[in-house]
Design an enzyme around this catalytic site. Structure first.
Site, PDB file in Angstrom:
ATOM      1  N   GLU A  62       0.990  -1.132   0.214  1.00 19.59           N
ATOM      2  CA  GLU A  62       0.190   0.266  -0.082  1.00 19.59           C
ATOM      3  C   GLU A  62       0.940   1.852  -0.059  1.00 19.59           C
ATOM      4  O   GLU A  62       0.252   2.311  -0.997  1.00 19.59           O
ATOM      5  CB  GLU A  62      -0.704  -0.266   1.262  1.00 19.59           C
ATOM      6  CG  GLU A  62      -1.860  -1.113   1.334  1.00 19.59           C
ATOM      7  CD  GLU A  62      -2.994  -0.944   0.443  1.00 19.59           C
ATOM      8  OE1 GLU A  62      -2.770   0.564  -0.591  1.00 19.59           O
ATOM      9  OE2 GLU A  62      -3.813  -1.740   0.248  1.00 19.59           O
ATOM     10  N   ARG A  73       0.578   3.863  -2.936  1.00 17.97           N
ATOM     11  CA  ARG A  73       0.347   5.064  -3.205  1.00 17.97           C
ATOM     12  C   ARG A  73       0.987   5.992  -3.211  1.00 17.97           C
ATOM     13  O   ARG A  73       1.037   6.889  -3.623  1.00 17.97           O
ATOM     14  CB  ARG A  73      -0.976   5.090  -1.892  1.00 17.97           C
ATOM     15  CG  ARG A  73      -2.181   4.317  -2.013  1.00 17.97           C
ATOM     16  CD  ARG A  73      -2.942   4.251  -0.491  1.00 17.97           C
ATOM     17  NE  ARG A  73      -3.952   2.880  -0.457  1.00 17.97           N
ATOM     18  CZ  ARG A  73      -4.418   2.910  -0.754  1.00 17.97           C
ATOM     19  NH1 ARG A  73      -5.696   3.801  -0.257  1.00 17.97           N
ATOM     20  NH2 ARG A  73      -5.979   1.514  -0.744  1.00 17.97           N
ATOM     21  N   ASP A 115      -4.880  -9.905  -8.552  1.00 17.15           N
ATOM     22  CA  ASP A 115      -5.359  -9.090  -9.419  1.00 17.15           C
ATOM     23  C   ASP A 115      -3.934  -8.542 -10.077  1.00 17.15           C
ATOM     24  O   ASP A 115      -3.710  -9.189 -11.058  1.00 17.15           O
ATOM     25  CB  ASP A 115      -6.526  -7.907  -9.396  1.00 17.15           C
ATOM     26  CG  ASP A 115      -5.744  -7.202  -7.742  1.00 17.15           C
ATOM     27  OD1 ASP A 115      -4.910  -8.199  -7.183  1.00 17.15           O
ATOM     28  OD2 ASP A 115      -6.921  -6.669  -7.016  1.00 17.15           O
ATOM     29  N   GLU A 117     -12.072   0.410 -10.688  1.00 17.91           N
ATOM     30  CA  GLU A 117     -11.857  -0.137 -11.750  1.00 17.91           C
ATOM     31  C   GLU A 117     -12.613  -0.110 -13.116  1.00 17.91           C
ATOM     32  O   GLU A 117     -11.796  -0.362 -14.003  1.00 17.91           O
ATOM     33  CB  GLU A 117     -11.610  -2.089 -11.139  1.00 17.91           C
ATOM     34  CG  GLU A 117     -10.087  -2.289 -10.336  1.00 17.91           C
ATOM     35  CD  GLU A 117     -11.221  -2.002  -8.620  1.00 17.91           C
ATOM     36  OE1 GLU A 117      -9.756  -1.365  -7.880  1.00 17.91           O
ATOM     37  OE2 GLU A 117     -12.476  -1.179  -8.079  1.00 17.91           O
TER      38      GLU A 117
END
Length: 629
Positions: free
Chosen positions: A219, A223, A363, A532
């Protein structure tokens, strides 16, 4: 449980032949209209006769030419009969002969000329549709509204709780919304936000990095590190763009990124294998695994774009070396038709369990196989071909093992194999899987338009197969929105199949054709403002130029405005998208500013802004330049 893909070679043949036929007719029509011969002689019978004679003569020369078809036709012709091959051959010869000359750019008056110092958000506006410019402005206004709520009530915190009007730190306390939003503001030309966010980063972020405790490697990389590096480039760092503006100082972004990355590297260097630990303690340069000792497959393989680019701009290869060890190691691990389990152990370096899915924890492994390869630019065909090979093998596995159609109306979806290939198929699809249509399209054309790729004979049969699947999955993702009462998608959907059905769990919109195809369980009905679907619509619009993707994006944006906007500032997640009015959750995720609104803004804008053949977006929508572009 294997299912073959519901597309045939005949479908792709037909699409390709139809495309070339349209191109041929269009070129001949334009030639006839603009021809001097027509203008001078068409009024007389002799002129008509000479013109027809010339056209049929040229056609005869093309049809009797003996050169062999190009390799793309060879690939498509396998398994077809002789007449089909003949038609393909003729079509290809016409396509090579009737090639349009390159179009020259229009001459602009001095007042219209775009200078090299034009801000990035103004590029391409001369040719933009006024309706979409207006809608793009609406997205910018939504971004300003979201930022104003964050700035007023949560500045410096990771996230805004818009109903409570306060901030919360759920991502390590590094001001994640500030960094996630910065490059969106740059792209939009939201100069006040750029100034406020940039000033906060320069004043506070390095100090926080040195004092904060535990953060998640993944993360924080996607980010914070990704956001800083994108801001560095877009503000003129390395002279990488023409968007340099007075007041933007790129160097602090790079210095802060290096400070952070130096601390994150310990997750790699302290692990006994090439697989990094999941968590880092920033203030004492230590790292450790999660409580169960495992890392998510997607998390350890979704760090490479950021660390590679940092090595490029810093001149220090250590960041790229450590990150790329992960993918090089995973190359040699056993897979199921290119598909991998969603957990991996830093202690053993091996996959754990058999759960295969393209939703959470799986993913972006597949996304970064393609994007890290694309990032290498002109050098991608030397040391990085294994990434593209892994991506192509995985997409074949997706088509063979994970793709099915719903009943009664045949929505194409991607399911899961929670117990591996020998276990039962689960018709469950996270909203997260809606990244896949965009990735498939990007992998097919490498960022250029489908029309150009077809014209230049760049698409293999498998590329066309992936483009078809991309468009079908994008349709399914849109219907996950339109089937609900609010017009917003749930976090997870199930699909009605011959083997699976549950009654009384529809999305609430009885007028939807697909109300009986999509099943939404009570625990999955929340909406987190996810990006998405609009991400894939953005990519597919750029590649196919089909306006329906813009219309779909606009419908979703209007639903966000109607049901998630908080008047005092910010936007809120929803508890249940199937009921009206929906109850708000009191949380604005950082990715609403960093991803969702950014992709909508780019979807409605000109394709010359952040072009897909010159940038790759990391999985948090931070654009990074492709080498050599």
């Amino acid at each position: 449980m294997s299912k073959s893909l519901p597309y045939s070679m005949k479908d792709v043949h037909y699409d390709n032949a139809k495309f070339r036929q349209r191109s041929f007719v269009k070129v001949i029509s334009q030639s006839l209209i603009t021809s001097n011969l027509k203008r001078d002689c068409v009024g007389c019978s002799t002129g008509k006769f000479l013109m027809l004679l010339m056209i049929f003569g040229l056609a005869y020369l093309i049809l009797t030419h003996t050169s062999s078809p190009h390799s793309f036709s060879d690939g498509l012709a396998k398994g077809t009969n002789a007449s089909e091959e003949s038609v393909m051959d003729v079509s290809n010869r016409f396509g090579r002969f009737w090639r349009k000359p390159p179009r020259l750019p229009p001459r602009l008056s001095p007042d219209e000329k775009v200078t090299n110092n034009k801000p990035i958000h103004e590029l391409g506006r001369l040719n933009s549709d006024p309706i979409w410019l207006e809608r793009q402005q609406k997205v910018k206004e939504a971004f300003i509204h979201a930022w104003s709520g964050y700035r007023n009530y949560a500045m410096g915190y990771d996230e805004l709780m818009p109903l409570s009007r306060r901030g919360v730190d759920g991502l390590g306390g590094l001001g994640a919304t500030v960094v996630d939003a910065l490059d969106t503001a740059m792209i939009m030309g939201a100069n006040e936000v750029v100034s406020e966010a940039g000033s906060w980063i320069e004043t506070h972020l390095s100090d926080r990095i040195s004092k904060k405790g535990q953060v998640n490697l993944f993360e924080t990389t996607i980010r914070i590190l990704g956001g800083l590096l994108s801001a560095y480039h877009l503000s003129g760092g390395e002279q990488g763009t023409n968007s340099m503006r007075e007041g933007q100082k790129p160097i602090p972004y790079l210095e802060t990124a290096r400070n952070l990355a130096d601390r994150l590297l310990v997750a790699f260097t302290s692990s006994p294998t090439a697989i990094p630990f999941s968590d880092v303690v920033l203030h004492d340069h230590s790292a450790h695994s999660s409580p169960d000792g495992l890392s998510s497959t997607s998390e350890v393989s979704t760090l490479q774009l950021e660390f590679n680019y940092l090595s490029t701009v810093s001149g220090d290869p250590k960041y790229s070396i450590e990150a790329m060890k992960v993918l090089e190691h995973m190359k040699n691990l056993p897979k199921v038709e290119g598909l991998v389990p969603i957990y991996i152990s830093p202690d053993t370096g091996e996959f754990s369990g058999e759960n295969i899915r393209l939703g959470s924890r799986g993913d972006s492994y597949y996304e970064y196989l393609l994007k890290v390869w694309l990032q290498q630019g002109t050098s991608r065909d030397t040391n990085f071909t294994y990434l593209h090979d892994m991506y192509e093998e995985a997409m074949k596995g997706v088509r063979h093992l994970l793709v099915q159609k719903s009943i009664p109306n045949g929505l194409v979806f991607v399911g899961e194999l929670p117990y591996g290939p020998k276990g039962a198929f689960d018709p469950k699809m996270d909203h997260l899987v809606c990244f896949l249509p965009g990735t498939l399209a990007l992998g097919a054309t490498k960022g250029i338009t489908k029309e150009k790729a077809m014209r230049d004979n760049l698409l293999k049969f498998e590329d066309l197969e992936n483009l078809k699947l991309a468009e079908d999955l994008a349709k399914t993702c849109f219907e996950m929105y339109s089937v609900t009462s609010t017009g917003l998608a749930p976090e997870i959907a199930y699909f009605h199949t011959k083997e699976y059905s549950e009654g009384g769990l529809d999305g609430g919109n009885k007028g939807s054709k697909f109300v009986d195809d999509i099943i939404i369980k009570h625990a999955d009905r929340h909406n987190l403002l996810r990006p998405e679907s609009v991400e894939s619509f953005f990519v597919l619009y750029r590649i196919t130029e089909d306006p329906k993707y813009r219309e779909w994006g606009w419908q979703i944006f209007e639903a966000f405005e109607k049901y998630t906007k908080v008047e005092s500032g910010g936007y809120s997640s929803l508890e249940d998208v199937t009921v009206l009015p929906p109850r708000k959750r009191d949380k604005m995720e950082t990715f609403y500013l960093g991803e969702t609104l950014k992709y909508l803004y780019l979807l409605f804008g000109d394709s010359s802004v952040i072009p897909l053949d010159k940038f790759v977006f990391n999985t948090e929508a931070h654009p990074l330049p492709i080498k050599g572009t």
